[in-house]
Design a protein around this motif. Structure first.
Motif: not given
Length: 341
Positions: A229-232, A246-251, A254-256, A266-273
């Motif tokens: 959660d912190l990473a994403v 830089a955002a892409r790397s952190r997200i 977090g997904l990993a 995960r669905g929310v985080f993937l939309a961020y990615q």
């Protein structure tokens, strides 16, 4: 305690409440006749409160795929607890337990409505949860409710209101995991307000807090908070501040690290990615992340994930001629028409 304030949540039949007492129900078994007697105003004993608490914890712990189907049962249990508060006879410790349970149930009920995009209804549930937490004397729970209301405020484009609520919440908790979550959400609010200095300050403080050991377990409302959660959310801050690479790397980090059980997250985080990939022109990667997020939204019945995906459609517009984009936009349009979940 102002018991009258707990009346009027909405009529619920005794037959619906008796479902709570059915074998295999949320808290095990109980006698429906005894349930009716308790709701009639007789003394509320600790055994019955423990049964209700067990059911509440069970409903909150259901996998994301099942939570939509449990919403009516959750509301029935909340109505039961509020009726007991308003009409039952109990001592002060039992009253605090009932109010604490009402706060927990109302919080979960609010999240159901938030996920469905029913924001005024979610806000009313969280207002009830905050009142109940105060009546229980549970400052930790009150901080958690404020954190949820702040998340909603940022989501709705009111980051200043979110930051104000988080300022109050941070005065109510000392647990490092709780503070990490509150600081992270305040960092997101600062990023949305385009205040990079305040955002970076809170991100650094959140990272320190999350790494701080504690002899006590984290409060239930933030026990899920972790490095993923912190990473994403750090990546989300970086994206809002104009640093998509830089955002892409952190997200991605977090997904990993996200536990497989947290499908909705995960669905929310993937939309961020997907949004970060679109900002950096990586259309194929954006297609893959968006498609996976949409698949999860359909599988678990998450209108919130689907809404995030629909919000990506305009960013795909310049790439309409690229392979895979027309098909994805058609899927997004269909999801919007059917209101996934």
């Amino acid at each position: 305690m102002d018991r009258r304030s707990f009346v009027g949540f909405g009529a619920v039949s005794l037959a619906a409440l008796a479902a709570l007492a059915a074998p295999g129900g949320p808290g095990g078994t109980a006698d429906p006749g005894r349930l009716g007697t308790l709701l009639g105003g007789t003394r509320v004993d600790t055994e019955f409160v423990a049964w209700l608490e067990s059911g509440g914890h069970g409903l909150a712990a259901l996998p994301a795929e099942q939570r939509g189907r449990s919403a009516r049962l959750l509301d029935a249990q909340l109505a039961t607890v509020r009726t007991l508060i308003a009409t039952g006879r109990y001592d002060e410790p039992t009253g605090r337990r009932l109010h604490r349970l009402a706060a927990s149930l109302a919080t979960t009920s609010g999240w159901h409505r938030f996920d469905q995009g029913r924001h005024p209804a979610a806000g009313r549930r969280w207002e009830l949860a905050l009142q109940s937490a105060h009546r229980a004397g549970d400052r930790e729970r009150a901080a958690g409710v404020l954190a949820d209301a702040a998340y909603q405020a940022t989501w709705l484009g009111r980051p200043a209101a979110a930051a104000d609520r988080l300022d109050y919440a941070l005065t109510a908790t000392l647990h490092p995991t709780a503070r990490a979550l509150l600081l992270l959400r305040r960092a997101r609010a600062h990023a949305a307000r385009h205040d990079p200095a305040a955002c970076r300050h809170d991100l650094a403080a959140a990272e320190r807090a999350l790494a701080t050991p504690s002899p006590d377990p984290a409060p239930a409302w933030c026990a899920w908070m972790g490095p993923a959660d912190l990473a994403v959310d750090s990546g989300g801050c970086l994206l809002d501040l104009g640093h998509p690479a830089a955002a892409r790397s952190r997200i991605a980090e977090g997904l990993a690290r996200l536990p497989p059980a947290r499908a909705k997250t995960r669905g929310v985080f993937l939309a961020y990615q997907a949004r970060t990939h679109l900002r950096t022109g990586e259309v194929e990667q954006a297609l893959a992340a968006t498609a996976e997020s949409l698949d999860l939204a359909a599988r678990i019945g998450s209108p919130r994930c689907a809404a995030l995906v629909r919000g990506l459609a305009p960013a795909f517009g310049p790439y309409r001629r690229q392979a895979g984009v027309p098909e994805l936009l058609e899927r997004i349009g269909a999801a919007g028409a059917t209101r996934v979940g």
